[in-house]
Write a protein that holds these residues in place. Structure first.
Motif, PDB file in Angstrom:
ATOM      1  N   LEU B 112       0.857  -1.181   0.000  1.00  0.00           N
ATOM      2  CA  LEU B 112       0.000   0.000   0.000  1.00  0.00           C
ATOM      3  C   LEU B 112       0.892   1.229   0.000  1.00  0.00           C
ATOM      4  N   ARG B 113       0.417   2.254  -0.667  1.00  0.00           N
ATOM      5  CA  ARG B 113       1.223   3.451  -0.753  1.00  0.00           C
ATOM      6  C   ARG B 113       0.326   4.656  -0.551  1.00  0.00           C
ATOM      7  N   GLY B 114       0.657   5.464   0.411  1.00  0.00           N
ATOM      8  CA  GLY B 114      -0.080   6.702   0.632  1.00  0.00           C
ATOM      9  C   GLY B 114       0.825   7.869   0.334  1.00  0.00           C
ATOM     10  N   ALA B 115       0.528   9.013   0.896  1.00  0.00           N
ATOM     11  CA  ALA B 115       1.369  10.178   0.635  1.00  0.00           C
ATOM     12  C   ALA B 115       1.141  11.235   1.700  1.00  0.00           C
ATOM     13  N   LEU B 116       2.201  11.972   1.966  1.00  0.00           N
ATOM     14  CA  LEU B 116       2.077  13.148   2.818  1.00  0.00           C
ATOM     15  C   LEU B 116       1.483  14.266   1.972  1.00  0.00           C
ATOM     16  N   HIS B 117       0.761  15.140   2.627  1.00  0.00           N
ATOM     17  CA  HIS B 117       0.182  16.280   1.914  1.00  0.00           C
ATOM     18  C   HIS B 117       1.318  17.207   1.446  1.00  0.00           C
ATOM     19  N   LEU B 119       1.576  20.317   1.357  1.00  0.00           N
ATOM     20  CA  LEU B 119       1.854  21.433   2.269  1.00  0.00           C
ATOM     21  C   LEU B 119       2.712  20.969   3.440  1.00  0.00           C
ATOM     22  N   GLN B 120       2.406  19.761   3.920  1.00  0.00           N
ATOM     23  CA  GLN B 120       3.203  19.188   5.003  1.00  0.00           C
ATOM     24  C   GLN B 120       4.650  18.978   4.545  1.00  0.00           C
ATOM     25  N   ASP B 124       7.747  20.743   6.196  1.00  0.00           N
ATOM     26  CA  ASP B 124       8.815  19.929   6.798  1.00  0.00           C
ATOM     27  C   ASP B 124      10.169  20.287   6.198  1.00  0.00           C
ATOM     28  N   GLN B 350      -7.441  12.219  -3.359  1.00  0.00           N
ATOM     29  CA  GLN B 350      -6.319  11.285  -3.151  1.00  0.00           C
ATOM     30  C   GLN B 350      -5.331  11.330  -4.316  1.00  0.00           C
ATOM     31  N   ILE B 353      -3.105  14.325  -3.817  1.00  0.00           N
ATOM     32  CA  ILE B 353      -2.147  14.139  -2.723  1.00  0.00           C
ATOM     33  C   ILE B 353      -1.032  13.192  -3.164  1.00  0.00           C
ATOM     34  N   ARG B 354      -1.412  12.136  -3.905  1.00  0.00           N
ATOM     35  CA  ARG B 354      -0.381  11.202  -4.381  1.00  0.00           C
ATOM     36  C   ARG B 354       0.556  11.863  -5.383  1.00  0.00           C
ATOM     37  N   GLY B 358       3.813  12.696  -1.613  1.00  0.00           N
ATOM     38  CA  GLY B 358       4.938  11.781  -1.650  1.00  0.00           C
ATOM     39  C   GLY B 358       5.157  11.249  -0.268  1.00  0.00           C
ATOM     40  N   LEU B 359       6.247  10.545  -0.113  1.00  0.00           N
ATOM     41  CA  LEU B 359       6.411   9.807   1.131  1.00  0.00           C
ATOM     42  C   LEU B 359       7.450  10.395   2.068  1.00  0.00           C
TER      43      LEU B 359
END
Lengths: 639, 360
Positions: B112-117, B119-120, B124, B350, B353-354, B358-359
Motif C-alpha cells: 500500500l502506498r499513501g502520501a504526505l500532503h 503542504l506538510q 517539513d 487522493q 495528494i499522491r 509523496g512519502l
C-alpha cells in the motif's frame, strides 16, 4: 497607486533620460515595486505598490521626492502662486485638536472648463474629470501633490464653519449618496445648519459643487491621522482623502494646496478670489531623533561614514546635525513614519540600496535542542501513516454544526462571531467529520478505496475559551486488493483499522473503530495515547533467550457470542507469566455450516520460551490448563 | 507386413491391426493412450492376448507363420505405444515446466502506498533547512488573544487587520480570535525565554502552523493557510545576518545557484523591514510566466525585530537584537508547483495528494 510618467517628469526632470526598466528597478529598490505598467497617450502609467506607512509617497510629488533622493537629482523648482491672506470672509472655528490647521479661500467662479491636459491626466489616474473645474482641480492636486482638498458650494453654507466632533445621532448624506449616522468620535466640518463634511474622509452631498455653483469655499486642512482612520473604518468609507489623511498628510501643505487650488480655479474657470484666510497653526514638528553611529553600523553590518549617512538623510529632506558618536536627525514634515532611530537607519540603507548589505551567517550562539519536538513527533507519525498507505489531508479548522451530527459534540462555546458562513462557523471538536466529508468527495469522484488521515487541532469548549489539543484520525473504506494476480479483492473491515492503530502503538483500550456510512471506518484519538519515543537514540540492550521457542496451537470450538478478549484473558491467566509465555493469539477464525450450530472455530497459537530448555511435559501441562480455562467459558476442543 | 499376411488373423484383429497407427495418432492424452494400450497389449482380453490364444489354437502348419506375424504385430504395437507415451510425457513435462515458470513481467502485488500532503512536505522541508542552522521548532495555539496577535507585535490599536472583516473572533469569547499569522509565537517565545536569555546566549526558532484570515474562498484565497515564521535573537544582529540566513535557506530550498535580493518594505513588527525576492526557481531568472518576465519572485517578508516587540517581551533592545521572517506555505507551494488553484490543496483528492505529495 497610479503614477503617470509624464507628470512625474515635471517634478523630476532628471527622469527624462532614464529607461523604463531602470525606473522600475529604482522604484523597487526604494520599496515601491511596480505592479503593472501601461503605455497610453504617448506616456506610461505605472501602478506602484506603496506600503501603509508611506502616505507621503501617495502622489507624484512624493514619489518624485524619493526617486530624486535615490538618483541624486533635484526636484523641479516649485513655483508657488503669490496669494495674500486677508481677513476671514466666513468665520472658521477649530473646536477639536484633531484639526490644528484649516486654510480656506472664497472664490466667485467665472466662465471656463477643465483643460484637456488635466482631463487626460485624471483619466490616467482612473478618476475621469467631472467637468466641474473646482472638483477636477481638487482631484488633480490630490494626485500631483498628495494633499486632499475640498470645495463647498459657498451659497449653500449657513453661517460660521466649525470643525467639531459630531453629536450622537447627527446625520449627513455624503457625496456617495449614503446617509451616515454620526457618532461623537466623528470629526465634522459643520455650518450652523449642521454637518457638511466628514473631516478628511468625504464631503457632504447637500453642499457639493454642481454645474449651477457660482461661489466656492475651499478647504485645505490638516487632520489627525488616527481620527481619520477610525472614521473611515467606522463608516467603511475608504476614499482617496481618507487614505492620505489616515496615513498622515504633510502639515505644511494646507496653505500650499489651497494656493495651488486657487491658482487653478483662476486659470481654468476665470475665478475671482474674494479672500483667503486660515484658522489655527501647523502642528509642532517632530522632535529630532538621535541615531548612534554604533546602531547604524550594527544594523548595516558595516561602518557607514557619517558623511554618507548625513548626505542620504538630507537628500530625503531630513535635517541632520552630526556629533562624534551620533547623528541628530529631524525628519521632514511629510514623514510621519520616522519616529525611532531604527527608522532613520532604514532610510540610510534604503537609499544606499539593500543590495549593498553583506550576506553573513549569524554566529551559532543558542543552545542545541536535541529532544524530539511535538512537531517532529507528528511529522514522524504522518510519515508512518503515509508509508502504511494513507493520504494526508489538510482540512479547515472550522466546520458546519451539521457536519458533527452523530459525534455527541456540542457546538456551544466553539462558534465564531463572524464566520464566512454557517458552513464554516464552528471550531471543530473532532477530525472524523472532516475526513468523512473528504472521503465522500473522493468516492463521488470514483475512488474505490479510501485511505485518509489528518493530524490537526481540535477544540473543546471551556469557560475560558476553547481548549486546543492535537488529534490523529484516519479513515479506511471501500475495497482493498483485487488489483493484481495474487491479492483477492475484499471489503475493508474494522479489523483492518485496528491493525493500523495497533501498529502505530495505540494501546488496545484506545482502539475504537467507528463505522461511518458507505463502508467507511474511522479511528480518532488524542495524540497522547501514543507513547512518546525514548529520548535515547538507541535504547539500552536487553539480552534475549538463546533457548528454543516452543510453539503450540489450540483449536477450539467456541460459542458465537463468546468475546475473544475474555477468552484470551482467561487462557493467559492459566498460563505462566510473560517471562515464559511469549505469545497467545488467535490466528484463524472459521465459520461454516459444517460446524455445530451456534459455534465457530478459533485457532489459538502459543509460544513459550524460558532461560532453559522447556520439556514437552511441562508445555503439555500448560496446554491442558489453557484448554481447561477455555472450557470454563463454554469452549470445546475441536477434533 | 502386407495385406495377405493379415488374412491369417481373425478378421476383427486384422481390422484393429490395420487401424492401429491411426488410433495411436488419435491419442492426445496419456489416459487415452493407456486405454489404447489396454486394448492392444493388455495382459488380459487384449488383442495381443487373443492373438496368443489364436496362435495356440492354430493348425500346426500355420503356427510358424502366424507366430512370426503375431510377434511382429505385438512388437509393433508395443513400440508404437511406448514411442507415443514418451512423446506425450514430454509434452506434459513441458506444460508443467511452463506452468511453474514465474512470468516476471506480470504486474506484481504492490505494498500500500499513501502520501504526505504537499503542504506538510514543504513545511517539513523548510523546518529541516532551518534546523540545520540551529533553529528549533516552536508552536503556538491557533486561538489567540489580541495581545499576542497584535499588541505584542507593535500593530496599532486601530489597524484594519484587527477588524471583524479581516479577523475571525469567537462568539462567546470576544477577547479571543483565530491567529492571523504565526507571529504571536514570537511574542510567546520571547516572553518565555526572556528571563534566561543571557544564560542561553540567544534564541533561534522556526514556528510553522495554521493561520486564519477572513478571506472568501477562491483560486488564490483561503480562510485558512499555513505560515512558517522564523526568528533569531542575539547580540549585534544586523541586516547582513538576515540576508545570510535567508540566502542559505533559499539555496537549500531552490538550489545552490539561487540568487536573492532584499527590498525595503514595511511590517509593523520589524524595522528595517524587507521583502525577499528569489531568482525565479522555474526559469532560473531568464524570465517566464511565473516571474512575469522579471526573473524574480517575491517570496517572504522579513526584517530586524522592532525594538517595541523586544520591549513588550521584556528584552532590552539596547543589548539584544534580532531578525524575523515569515513565509506563506501555500503561496510558495503554488509557485513552485504551478498549481493553478489554491482550493486543490484543501479538496484533498487522493490523486492530488499522491501526485503532489509523496512519502518523505
Amino acid at each position: 497607486m497610479l503614477i503617470e510618467r509624464k507628470a512625474l517628469e515635471t517634478f523630476l526632470p532628471a527622469l527624462a533620460g532614464l529607461g523604463q526598466p531602470e525606473l522600475c528597478e529604482h522604484a523597487a529598490a526604494l520599496g515601491f515595486p511596480v505592479d503593472g505598467q501601461e503605455a497610453v497617450d504617448g506616456t506610461v502609467v505605472l501602478d506602484i505598490d506603496v506600503t501603509a506607512n508611506r502616505g507621503d509617497v501617495m502622489s507624484h510629488q512624493g514619489f518624485a521626492r524619493d526617486l530624486g533622493a535615490k538618483l541624486g537629482a533635484a526636484l523641479a523648482p516649485f513655483a508657488l502662486p503669490a496669494i495674500e491672506e486677508g481677513p476671514a470672509r466666513v468665520e472658521v472655528l477649530l473646536e477639536a485638536e484633531a484639526c490644528p490647521l484649516y486654510a480656506t479661500a472664497l472664490l466667485t467662479l467665472g466662465a471656463g472648463a477643465t483643460p484637456e491636459p488635466a482631463r487626460t491626466f485624471l483619466t490616467h489616474m482612473g478618476a475621469p474629470a467631472k467637468g466641474l473645474p473646482a472638483v477636477d482641480a481638487s482631484n488633480e492636486l490630490l494626485h500631483l501633490y498628495g494633499h486632499p482638498t475640498h470645495a463647498f458650494d459657498a451659497d449653500k453654507l449657513r453661517g460660521a464653519i466649525r470643525i467639531r466632533y459630531a453629536r450622537a445621532g447627527e446625520k449627513l448624506v455624503t457625496l456617495d449618496g449614503v446617509e451616515r449616522t454620526l457618532s461623537p468620535e466623528d470629526l465634522l466640518i459643520a455650518d450652523e445648519a449642521g454637518p457638511i463634511a466628514l473631516a478628511g474622509v468625504m464631503g457632504g452631498d447637500p453642499t457639493k459643487v454642481t454645474e449651477t455653483t457660482r461661489r466656492v469655499l475651499l478647504e485645505s486642512a490638516y487632520f489627525d491621522p488616527r481620527t481619520v482612520r477610525l472614521m473611515a473604518r467606522r463608516h467603511n468609507l475608504h476614499s482617496d482623502a481618507s487614505h492620505r489623511f489616515g496615513r498622515g498628510a504633510d502639515p505644511r501643505m494646507p496653505r500650499v494646496a489651497r494656493d495651488l487650488l486657487v491658482a487653478r480655479l483662476q486659470a481654468w474657470a476665470g475665478a475671482t478670489l474674494e479672500g483667503a484666510w486660515a484658522a489655527g497653526s501647523e502642528p509642532a514638528p517632530a522632535a529630532p531623533i538621535a541615531v548612534a553611529n554604533d546602531l547604524l553600523e550594527r544594523i548595516a553590518g558595516e561602518p557607514i561614514p557619517p558623511g554618507e549617512a548625513s548626505e542620504a538623510l538630507r537628500a530625503l529632506g531630513c535635517g541632520v546635525e552630526a556629533s562624534a558618536a551620533a547623528l541628530l536627525v529631524t525628519p521632514p514634515s511629510w514623514r510621519h513614519d520616522l519616529a525611532i532611530p531604527e527608522d532613520i537607519v532604514e532610510e540610510v540603507l534604503r537609499l544606499r540600496g539593500y543590495a549593498r548589505i553583506a550576506s553573513t551567517l549569524p554566529p551559532l550562539d543558542a543552545p542545541p535542542r536535541t529532544a524530539l519536538t511535538a512537531y517532529g513527533f507528528r511529522s514522524r507519525l504522518a510519515t508512518r501513516l503515509a508509508h502504511a498507505g494513507f493520504h494526508q489531508t489538510v482540512t479547515y479548522g472550522f466546520v458546519s454544526p451539521e457536519s458533527e451530527a452523530g459525534f455527541a459534540l456540542n457546538a456551544e462555546g466553539r462558534t465564531l462571531a463572524n464566520p464566512l458562513g454557517r458552513e464554516y462557523s464552528v471550531l471543530r471538536g473532532a477530525l472524523l467529520p472532516s475526513l468523512r466529508e473528504v472521503a465522500g468527495a473522493n468516492q463521488r469522484r470514483g475512488a474505490k478505496e479510501i485511505r485518509l488521515f489528518e493530524i490537526a487541532t481540535v477544540f473543546e469548549a471551556s469557560p475560558d475559551g476553547p481548549v486546543e489539543s492535537m488529534r490523529l484520525a484516519f479513515v479506511w473504506g471501500g475495497v482493498r486488493g483485487g488489483e493484481d494476480f495474487l491479492t483477492p479483492a475484499r471489503p475493508i473491515q474494522p479489523a483492518d483499522l485496528a491493525g493500523v492503530a495497533k501498529d502505530l502503538g495505540f494501546p488496545p483500550e484506545a482502539i475504537e473503530v467507528r463505522a461511518l456510512e458507505g463502508g467507511l471506518y474511522g479511528v480518532e484519538a488524542p495524540l497522547e495515547v501514543l507513547a512518546w519515543p525514548s529520548e535515547r537514540c538507541i535504547p539500552a540492550f536487553a539480552p534475549f533467550s538463546r533457548h528454543p521457542v516452543v510453539e503450540r496451537d489450540l483449536s477450539l470450538l467456541v460459542p458465537m457470542d463468546l468475546a475473544y478478549r475474555s477468552l484470551r484473558e482467561a487462557v493467559v491467566k492459566a498460563l505462566p507469566g510473560t517471562g515464559v509465555l511469549r505469545r497467545a493469539d488467535c490466528v484463524d477464525v472459521f465459520r461454516h455450516k459444517s460446524l455445530p450450530e451456534g459455534r465457530q472455530a478459533w485457532l489459538l497459537r502459543f509460544a513459550f520460551q524460558a532461560d532453559r530448555t522447556l520439556t514437552g511435559e511441562e508445555v503439555d501441562g500448560w496446554m491442558e490448563a489453557a484448554l481447561a480455562a477455555a472450557r470454563s467459558l463454554g469452549a470445546a476442543l475441536r477434533t | 507386413m502386407d495385406a495377405s499376411d493379415l488374412k491369417l488373423l481373425p478378421p476383427d484383429i486384422a481390422e484393429a491391426a490395420a487401424t492401429f497407427e491411426a488410433q495411436l495418432d488419435a491419442c492426445g492424452t496419456l489416459d487415452a493412450l493407456m486405454r489404447l494400450k489396454g486394448t492392444f497389449t493388455g495382459r488380459e482380453h487384449s488383442l495381443a492376448a487373443r492373438l496368443m490364444e489364436a496362435l495356440k489354437a492354430a493348425p500346426k502348419e500355420q503356427k510358424r507363420e502366424l507366430g512370426a506375424l503375431a510377434n511382429q504385430l505385438k512388437n509393433a504395437w508395443e513400440e508404437g505405444i511406448k514411442g507415443r507415451q514418451e512423446a506425450l510425457e514430454a509434452v506434459k513435462r513441458d506444460h508443467a515446466a511452463a506452468a511453474s515458470r514465474v512470468d516476471p513481467d506480470l504486474p506484481p502485488p504492490m505494498p500500500l502506498r499513501g502520501a504526505l500532503h504537499p503542504l506538510q512536505r514543504l513545511q517539513d522541508r523548510l523546518v529541516g533547512i532551518f534546523a540545520a542552522l540551529g533553529f528549533h521548532i516552536e508552536e503556538g495555539p491557533e486561538i489567540e488573544t489580541e495581545a499576542h496577535n497584535f499588541d505584542g507585535l507593535n500593530i496599532p490599536g486601530d489597524h484594519p487587520a484587527r477588524g471583524s472583516s479581516d479577523t475571525f473572533y469567537l462568539e462567546q469569547h470576544p477577547d479571543l480570535l483565530l491567529r492571523t499569522h504565526t507571529s504571536p509565537v514570537q511574542v510567546r517565545v520571547l516572553r518565555r525565554l526572556a528571563p534566561e536569555l543571557e544564560a542561553r546566549g540567544g534564541i533561534r526558532f522556526v514556528a510553522p502552523g495554521r493561520v486564519y484570515r477572513k478571506d472568501d474562498i477562491d483560486p488564490t484565497h483561503s480562510p485558512m493557510f499555513h505560515q512558517v515564521e522564523g526568528m533569531l535573537v542575539g547580540k549585534g544582529i544586523g541586516m547582513q545576518h538576515l540576508k545570510g540566513t535567508l540566502e542559505y535557506a533559499m539555496r537549500a530550498l531552490f538550489g545552490p545557484a539561487t540568487a536573492i535580493r532584499l527590498r525595503p518594505s514595511y511590517f509593523p513588527f520589524v524595522e528595517p523591514g524587507a521583502e525577499l525576492d528569489v531568482s525565479c526557481p522555474l526559469c532560473g531568472g531568464k524570465g517566464c510566466r511565473v516571474c512575469k518576465g522579471s526573473g524574480w519572485v517575491e517570496l517572504l517578508g522579513a526584517g530586524l525585530i522592532h525594538p517595541n516587540v523586544l520591549h513588550y517581551a521584556g528584552i532590552d533592545p539596547e543589548v539584544w537584537s534580532g531578525f524575523a521572517f515569515g513565509l506563506g506555505v501555500e503561496r510558495t507551494a503554488m509557485m513552485v508547483s504551478q498549481t493553478p488553484d489554491l482550493r486543490l490543496f484543501f479538496e484533498n483528492d487522493q490523486r492530488f495528494i499522491r501526485q503532489m505529495g509523496g512519502l518523505d
